[in-house]
Design an enzyme around this catalytic site. Structure first.
Site, PDB file in Angstrom:
ATOM      1  N   HIS A 266     -56.771 -54.799  29.147  1.00  0.00           N
ATOM      2  CA  HIS A 266     -57.228 -55.853  28.057  1.00  0.00           C
ATOM      3  C   HIS A 266     -58.416 -56.697  28.689  1.00  0.00           C
ATOM      4  O   HIS A 266     -59.218 -57.113  28.129  1.00  0.00           O
ATOM      5  CB  HIS A 266     -56.001 -56.749  27.820  1.00  0.00           C
ATOM      6  CG  HIS A 266     -55.249 -56.091  26.453  1.00  0.00           C
ATOM      7  ND1 HIS A 266     -54.123 -55.665  26.618  1.00  0.00           N
ATOM      8  CD2 HIS A 266     -55.582 -55.910  25.124  1.00  0.00           C
ATOM      9  CE1 HIS A 266     -53.465 -54.861  25.396  1.00  0.00           C
ATOM     10  NE2 HIS A 266     -54.535 -55.522  24.610  1.00  0.00           N
ATOM     11  N   GLU A 518     -50.497 -46.480  17.139  1.00  0.00           N
ATOM     12  CA  GLU A 518     -50.773 -46.565  18.397  1.00  0.00           C
ATOM     13  C   GLU A 518     -49.584 -45.875  19.255  1.00  0.00           C
ATOM     14  O   GLU A 518     -49.554 -46.373  20.416  1.00  0.00           O
ATOM     15  CB  GLU A 518     -50.799 -48.048  18.658  1.00  0.00           C
ATOM     16  CG  GLU A 518     -50.436 -49.000  18.002  1.00  0.00           C
ATOM     17  CD  GLU A 518     -50.659 -50.428  18.462  1.00  0.00           C
ATOM     18  OE1 GLU A 518     -51.703 -50.657  19.142  1.00  0.00           O
ATOM     19  OE2 GLU A 518     -50.285 -51.368  17.544  1.00  0.00           O
ATOM     20  N   ASP A 542     -53.563 -47.843  23.030  1.00  0.00           N
ATOM     21  CA  ASP A 542     -52.227 -47.906  23.319  1.00  0.00           C
ATOM     22  C   ASP A 542     -51.704 -46.614  22.966  1.00  0.00           C
ATOM     23  O   ASP A 542     -50.720 -45.873  23.602  1.00  0.00           O
ATOM     24  CB  ASP A 542     -51.564 -48.917  22.293  1.00  0.00           C
ATOM     25  CG  ASP A 542     -51.333 -50.060  23.065  1.00  0.00           C
ATOM     26  OD1 ASP A 542     -51.576 -50.169  24.315  1.00  0.00           O
ATOM     27  OD2 ASP A 542     -51.060 -51.066  22.492  1.00  0.00           O
ATOM     28  N   CYS A 589     -60.020 -47.904  16.191  1.00  0.00           N
ATOM     29  CA  CYS A 589     -60.128 -49.021  16.620  1.00  0.00           C
ATOM     30  C   CYS A 589     -59.614 -48.796  18.363  1.00  0.00           C
ATOM     31  O   CYS A 589     -58.168 -48.801  18.432  1.00  0.00           O
ATOM     32  CB  CYS A 589     -59.274 -50.064  16.118  1.00  0.00           C
ATOM     33  SG  CYS A 589     -59.294 -51.712  16.778  1.00  0.00           S
TER      34      CYS A 589
END
Length: 643
Positions: A266, A518, A542, A589
């Site tokens: 992240h 995910e 993920d 995404c």
């Protein structure tokens, strides 16, 4: 140039094929480059290159650099956010763990122990008063929330009842005062949290926070305050949390060098969002660079250059100028539609973490918001209190944030993801306390956390539905693994909508409710999930780590992280096919959405919607404009033909 092993010139630590007399073919993080001749002083005029799309050209500030007698060093790591920047290093110290001792004392020591407590308490009180004076000096611009917090702290520190109970317990138990204060803090905070009253529960955490500072003062522990980081520095740290980064984004950080943090972490994603060059996987980085040293961070080459010499500076002035020119070229694509050379249209959306980023998304040419990470809104709000207290982000604060994004996007679609806390984004909230878990990535996180703490979830859903009248809102649920989680959420949404209707608060009734795919479970069960969801968003970051069992935050295994792994591609295709079959939209995404080599692979199975960091949108538009859909499908066949 002379190559030197920065970990010590021990033959046993050298990698095969390396020798101190020549550079390694594949640079190791343990090696650096130093010229044989030292330099003593160098002055350069300040560069005034302007910031362009995706390029931190203005980051290169070599104004009146004075270099002392130290040889230039080069450290090698892994690039996690491209770009080049230069400035003074600021090293964040390693955190110190507080362990409160329990030591018996004698009656003769009571007076000195009590004096230690009162002195520490008065010191903290004085610090709070200074902060309050600073806030009050801001007049109308003063932060009322922070002011209220610090005024509460002042009253608590001076409370005669609490202080009297601490003194009585000290005399009765005869243990060191830090231990006594810890017992009293726990007693009060537990009692208040269990009261069932939100206001009292929050006061309980205020006690934990402010008297925890008193304990730190007595133990001479002074935790680093991230607010103290100067603007426009190159940040050196062992690691950073996403919560830290939400504050750092306001500091105009020039570059980041870390020991921990993979390319899909992240922190890496956030660094790319803000166009901050970053390099990670440098062992003991905080021991190799000192605050105040001049550093060039070249994330394009995965290098950190410490105290550059004149020739190096000259070469980087030229590099930055060229990068600036490339950035200027991309500006024209901001206003152009995202389509291939033969006219096939794509939808490019932006990923954001704060309401302010929505404005940049529009500037970069986004057709909407594909992902608003609301957990960063929580991190921003809670960190802004400059306190470690467990708090909550109110419905009104959330409503204003969501409303702002929807209004900023002027009718363009805005997908807001509900809280994705847990895993690598740990945060203590009044309505959802932080639970220690052996494996938090597999634990109580994301939708599991929200459903487990319905009061927290209801507050967010109320804010979202209230904001829905201000734009084209879509709500997205993270980490869905079972259809029952969607059903439970819909039941809570019905309750929320019934409440709003009875309170005569306007809201849209038919807000699309989608889910993130995910996990392998979600990908395998995509066909059944598509019957309950209004849209899919495939979170490739993920999905990849859960499918192939690689922690993307772990630099020891980050090289195994592979979005092109057959199992990952199989699940992506299965999900896209399920969405098509049920007639619901599907988008990608994740970092995969913006990578040039991935565009063809995704386009080949019919993906036409991509969500990415807003600063990458013009580049993706350019790449699309240079190819045809038939060429992309042909390129994709070699990946999909075996699935």
């Amino acid at each position: 140039m002379q190559w030197v092993n920065l970990e010590g010139d021990n033959p046993s630590t050298r990698k095969r094929g390396f020798s101190p007399s020549k550079p390694p073919t594949f640079p190791s993080t343990a090696w650096g480059c130093r010229p044989k001749t030292p330099h003593f002083a160098l002055r350069m005029p300040k560069l005034s290159l302007q910031k362009t799309h995706g390029v931190l050209a203005e980051s290169f500030d070599l104004n009146a650099i004075i270099l002392y007698n130290r040889k230039m060093d080069i450290l090698f790591g892994t690039s996690i956010s491209s770009g080049i920047g230069s400035g003074k290093a600021f090293v964040i110290p390693e955190p110190t763990q507080r362990i409160i001792p329990q030591t018996p004392i004698t009656i003769e020591q009571l007076e000195s122990e009590w004096l230690r407590y009162t002195c520490a308490r008065d010191t903290v009180s004085a610090q709070i008063k200074i902060r309050l004076d600073q806030i009050n000096s801001q007049g109308k611009d003063a932060d009322k929330t922070q002011k209220d917090i610090f005024e509460t702290y002042t009253l608590m520190l001076a409370d005669p009842v609490f202080n009297g109970e601490v003194e009585d317990l000290l005399k009765r138990e005869l243990f060191n005062v830090e231990h006594i204060l810890k017992l009293k803090i726990e007693e009060y905070s537990n009692r208040l949290r269990e009261s069932g009253n939100n206001y009292l529960a929050e006061r309980g955490q205020d006690i934990t926070d402010i008297f925890g500072r008193v304990i730190n003062e007595m133990m001479n522990l002074h935790p680093f305050n991230i607010e103290e980081i100067p603007e426009r520095c190159v940040l050196i740290a062992h690691s950073l949390s996403p919560g830290d980064f939400s504050i750092l984004s306001e500091k105009k950080i020039i570059g980041i060098a870390l020991t921990q943090g993979g390319t899909s972490s992240h922190i890496a994603i956030l660094a790319r969002n803000y166009s901050i060059p970053a390099v990670s996987a440098i062992p003991k980085i905080t021991k190799k660079i000192k605050s105040g040293e001049t550093v060039i961070i070249d994330a394009d080459k995965s290098e950190i250059i410490i105290e550059p010499d004149g020739a190096t500076i000259d070469s980087y002035v030229t590099k930055i100028k060229k990068q600036s020119e490339r950035g200027q070229e991309l500006l024209q694509f901001r206003s152009l539609p995202a389509k291939t050379k033969d006219g096939t249209k794509f939808n490019l959306y932006a990923n954001i973490g704060t309401p302010q980023e929505a404005e940049r998304a529009l500037q970069e040419g986004a057709e909407g918001i594909g992902l608003f990470r609301t957990e960063f809104l929580f991190m921003n709000e809670l960190n802004s209190s400059n306190a470690s207290a467990i708090r909550t982000v109110t419905e009104e604060t959330q409503f204003e944030a969501y409303k702002r994004v929807l209004e900023t996007m002027k009718g363009k679609p805005v997908t807001i993801r509900t809280l994705d806390l847990g895993g690598d984004k740990l945060l203590s909230l009044m309505d959802a306390p932080n639970i220690e878990e052996k494996n938090p990535l597999m634990g109580l996180r994301a939708i599991r956390l929200s459903l487990n703490y319905p009061r927290l979830f209801r507050t967010q859903l109320r804010a979202l539905y209230r904001a829905s009248v201000f734009g084209d809102l879509r709500i997205m649920l993270p980490l869905i693994t079972d259809a029952s989680q969607i059903s439970q959420t819909k039941a809570i949404i019905k309750q929320v909508c019934d409440e709003l209707e009875s309170e005569k608060i306007p809201f849209k009734k038919n807000v699309p409710l989608g889910i993130m795919i995910e996990t392998a479970a979600a990908g395998i069960c995509a066909a059944s999930l598509a019957k309950q969801a209004d849209f899919f968003s495939i979170g490739t970051n993920d999905l990849t780590q859960y499918t192939i069992g690689v922690d993307r935050e772990n630099t020891n295994v980050s090289s195994l992280y592979d979005e092109f792994h057959p199992a990952v591609l199989f699940l992506i295709k299965r999900t896209v096919d399920a969405a098509k079959s049920e007639g619901i939209p599907v988008s990608i995404c994740g970092e995969m959405a913006s990578r040039t080599e991935c565009l063809s692979v995704l386009a080949g199975i019919g993906v036409r919607s991509l969500s990415m960091s807003s600063n990458l949108i013009p580049l993706v538009k350019k790449n699309l404009s240079q190819t045809t859909i038939s060429e992309m499908k042909s390129e994709a066949k070699k990946y999909w033909k075996e699935l």
